[in-house]
Design a protein around this motif. Structure first.
Motif, mmCIF file in Angstrom:
data_model
loop_
_atom_site.group_PDB
_atom_site.id
_atom_site.type_symbol
_atom_site.label_atom_id
_atom_site.label_comp_id
_atom_site.label_asym_id
_atom_site.label_seq_id
_atom_site.Cartn_x
_atom_site.Cartn_y
_atom_site.Cartn_z
ATOM 1 N N GLU A 171 -26.791 9.185 31.902
ATOM 2 C CA GLU A 171 -25.804 9.994 31.194
ATOM 3 C C GLU A 171 -24.428 9.687 31.779
ATOM 4 N N SER A 172 -23.392 9.789 30.961
ATOM 5 C CA SER A 172 -22.052 9.525 31.480
ATOM 6 C C SER A 172 -21.528 10.723 32.269
ATOM 7 N N VAL A 173 -21.904 11.927 31.856
ATOM 8 C CA VAL A 173 -21.632 13.154 32.609
ATOM 9 C C VAL A 173 -22.912 13.981 32.581
ATOM 10 N N PHE A 174 -23.463 14.253 33.746
ATOM 11 C CA PHE A 174 -24.739 14.966 33.803
ATOM 12 C C PHE A 174 -24.533 16.466 33.608
ATOM 13 N N SER A 175 -25.349 17.034 32.729
ATOM 14 C CA SER A 175 -25.124 18.400 32.258
ATOM 15 C C SER A 175 -25.337 19.456 33.322
ATOM 16 N N MET A 176 -26.194 19.210 34.297
ATOM 17 C CA MET A 176 -26.491 20.236 35.291
ATOM 18 C C MET A 176 -25.786 20.013 36.622
ATOM 19 N N ASP A 177 -25.178 18.846 36.813
ATOM 20 C CA ASP A 177 -24.439 18.565 38.043
ATOM 21 C C ASP A 177 -22.955 18.304 37.772
ATOM 22 N N GLY A 178 -22.658 17.792 36.587
ATOM 23 C CA GLY A 178 -21.275 17.491 36.238
ATOM 24 C C GLY A 178 -20.763 16.178 36.795
ATOM 25 N N ASP A 179 -21.609 15.424 37.473
ATOM 26 C CA ASP A 179 -21.168 14.157 38.068
ATOM 27 C C ASP A 179 -21.447 12.998 37.130
ATOM 28 N N ALA A 187 -23.478 -1.280 34.360
ATOM 29 C CA ALA A 187 -23.416 -2.228 33.249
ATOM 30 C C ALA A 187 -23.500 -3.661 33.750
ATOM 31 N N ASN A 188 -22.820 -3.945 34.855
ATOM 32 C CA ASN A 188 -22.868 -5.276 35.449
ATOM 33 C C ASN A 188 -24.277 -5.615 35.911
ATOM 34 N N PHE A 189 -24.946 -4.630 36.519
ATOM 35 C CA PHE A 189 -26.328 -4.824 36.972
ATOM 36 C C PHE A 189 -27.242 -5.134 35.786
ATOM 37 N N CYS A 190 -27.112 -4.370 34.705
ATOM 38 C CA CYS A 190 -27.958 -4.580 33.532
ATOM 39 C C CYS A 190 -27.699 -5.942 32.908
ATOM 40 N N GLY A 191 -26.427 -6.351 32.878
ATOM 41 C CA GLY A 191 -26.095 -7.647 32.323
ATOM 42 C C GLY A 191 -26.711 -8.796 33.095
ATOM 43 N N HIS A 192 -26.711 -8.695 34.423
ATOM 44 C CA HIS A 192 -27.261 -9.755 35.268
ATOM 45 C C HIS A 192 -28.786 -9.738 35.327
ATOM 46 N N ASN A 193 -29.390 -8.629 34.894
ATOM 47 C CA ASN A 193 -30.847 -8.529 34.979
ATOM 48 C C ASN A 193 -31.515 -8.399 33.608
ATOM 49 N N SER A 194 -30.752 -8.720 32.564
ATOM 50 C CA SER A 194 -31.277 -8.727 31.193
ATOM 51 C C SER A 194 -31.936 -7.408 30.812
ATOM 52 N N CYS A 195 -31.256 -6.321 31.140
ATOM 53 C CA CYS A 195 -31.744 -4.989 30.794
ATOM 54 C C CYS A 195 -30.857 -4.391 29.704
ATOM 55 N N PHE A 196 -31.414 -3.487 28.924
ATOM 56 C CA PHE A 196 -30.674 -2.807 27.869
ATOM 57 C C PHE A 196 -30.216 -1.443 28.384
ATOM 58 N N LEU A 197 -28.911 -1.255 28.458
ATOM 59 C CA LEU A 197 -28.353 -0.013 28.994
ATOM 60 C C LEU A 197 -28.119 0.997 27.873
ATOM 61 N N VAL A 198 -28.631 2.211 28.074
ATOM 62 C CA VAL A 198 -28.469 3.304 27.111
ATOM 63 C C VAL A 198 -27.785 4.458 27.832
ATOM 64 N N VAL A 199 -26.698 4.980 27.243
ATOM 65 C CA VAL A 199 -25.905 6.027 27.888
ATOM 66 C C VAL A 199 -25.788 7.236 26.968
ATOM 67 N N ASP A 200 -26.220 8.379 27.452
ATOM 68 C CA ASP A 200 -26.038 9.633 26.724
ATOM 69 C C ASP A 200 -24.649 10.179 27.066
ATOM 70 N N GLU A 201 -23.804 10.298 26.047
ATOM 71 C CA GLU A 201 -22.405 10.702 26.230
ATOM 72 C C GLU A 201 -22.163 12.150 25.795
ATOM 73 N N ALA A 202 -23.205 12.977 25.783
ATOM 74 C CA ALA A 202 -23.093 14.330 25.220
ATOM 75 C C ALA A 202 -21.931 15.124 25.800
ATOM 76 N N HIS A 203 -21.773 15.101 27.120
ATOM 77 C CA HIS A 203 -20.739 15.919 27.768
ATOM 78 C C HIS A 203 -19.448 15.141 28.023
ATOM 79 N N ALA A 204 -19.336 13.968 27.397
ATOM 80 C CA ALA A 204 -18.114 13.173 27.515
ATOM 81 C C ALA A 204 -17.445 12.944 26.165
ATOM 82 N N THR A 205 -18.201 13.101 25.081
ATOM 83 C CA THR A 205 -17.667 12.840 23.743
ATOM 84 C C THR A 205 -16.430 13.679 23.461
#
Length: 384
Positions: A171-179, A187-205
């Protein structure tokens, strides 16, 4: 028939005994430190009128009349999704009825059998539910700990098949901690390791990136496979959308069951989302600036009162004071509420036992005086 099955009654009794039984609260006139209406848009009469203006373009005014694949894909949907894709710098956008629907729809259909999902241990329940409904294997990694994520991937890849895809979820902002995680490093890690990054932006939108989201603010739109944005928090409306490539949208339209098998949002809801974005574009700068100022004032007062160690480190509108024990945190919340401050306790099992907390949701409309008063009162209650 009023009697509950014994197993259900036993679970309710257990909740009563440990002080975690939930109730539906009624809205009052207290000073709001609990809602997700961070920018105050939910109460905007101007947005309500703008939504009515958008409705003039739509032949339907009330219900959508069916699912989007049948009769419910009214013309405001195309306008909204085209806008969202452009505004959030994404290849496409697909609107869902809620953030919960978006998450269960995505995670139950996208990761396939033989794939792997690694998710931050503090992600929202809707993400976990979606993962459980799917066929991929899943593992959690320590909160915001990319080194632990790396260890997980190395050990799991060694014993997995070659065609396995890996999805990393945070998550981009965690709902119960706020961090927030270090999104650039992730993102850099996922790019170098061929992973698909998914980000929940609920508390940042709507809050970050000039009315966009945190991924957009950091310029990472092209490095993230999918973003889930929601309109029921800072946007003051209802609904959600998944941002990603056009092929991803086509896949979700064909395989996401929470999208396919539900009645579409009514035209008024879609019009309200469009109106909220237009309002933010016209007047959002001062509102966002005020929210940031209130967050800064909250943190300054926290430091002045020597309460920093009590709070979870956060730079967002969510600030949480740890008060271990369901009974204790409920008692302090009750005293704050009696004094006129709507502050809610977060109980276990929503958070880990021993990490119960008071969650302060800050808003652009809170005053500095209100923030100071509630923190002074909290300090006196915790340190009598």
């Amino acid at each position: 028939m009023e009697k509950l099955p014994k197993k259900l009654q036993s679970k309710l009794s257990a909740r009563k005994e440990n002080g975690s039984l939930r109730h539906l609260p009624l809205q009052g006139n207290s000073i709001d430190f609990s809602s997700n209406d961070y920018l105050g848009l939910a109460k905007s009469e101007k947005i309500a009128q703008m939504a009515l203006d958008f409705l003039k373009e739509c032949p339907q005014k009330n219900g959508s009349s069916g699912s989007r694949l049948l009769s419910g894909n009214h013309q405001l949907y195309a306008k909204l999704e085209d806008f969202l894709a452009s505004h959030h710098n994404s290849g496409s956008a697909l609107v869902f009825n809620s953030g919960y629907d978006a998450n269960i729809g995505f995670f139950s259909s996208v990761p396939q059998r033989g794939d792997m999902v690694l998710y931050d241990e503090l992600v929202h329940a809707s993400i976990r539910d979606g993962i459980q409904m799917g066929n991929a294997k899943s593992y959690k990694f320590a909160h915001n700990d990319i080194d632990h994520l790396k260890e997980r991937i190395l050990s799991l890849r060694a014993e997995s098949r070659s065609d396995m895809e890996i999805y990393i979820v945070t998550e981009s902002v965690f709902s119960m901690d706020g961090d927030s995680p270090d999104l650039k490093r992730l993102a850099n890690f996922c790019g170098h390791n061929s992973c698909f990054l998914v980000v929940d932006e609920a508390h940042a939108t709507g809050i970050y990136g000039n009315g966009r989201d945190l991924v957009a603010e950091q310029g990472l739109e092209q490095e993230v496979f999918a973003r889930i944005i929601t309109f029921g928090k800072a946007m003051g409306c209802h609904g959600a959308a998944i941002l990603g490539s056009q092929p991803l949208k086509e896949y979700l339209v064909n395989f996401s069951r929470s999208f396919i098998y539900t009645t579409a949002l009514p035209p008024h809801t879609v019009a309200t989302i469009l109106a909220a974005y237009q309002y933010l574009g016209d007047e959002g700068g001062p509102i966002s600036k005020q929210l940031r100022a209130n967050i800064g004032h909250f943190k300054q007062e926290m430091e002045r009162l020597q309460m920093t160690d009590r709070f979870i480190k956060s730079h967002s509108a969510i600030q949480c004071a740890l008060v271990p024990g369901n009974g204790k945190v409920k008692a302090i919340a009750k005293q704050l509420q009696t004094a006129g401050f709507d502050v809610k306790p977060i109980l276990s099992p929503t958070v880990k036992e021993g990490e119960e907390r008071l969650r302060f949701c800050l808003h652009a409309f809170n005053t500095k005086e209100e923030i100071t008063k509630v923190l002074v009162l909290l300090n006196n209650l915790i340190n009598p």
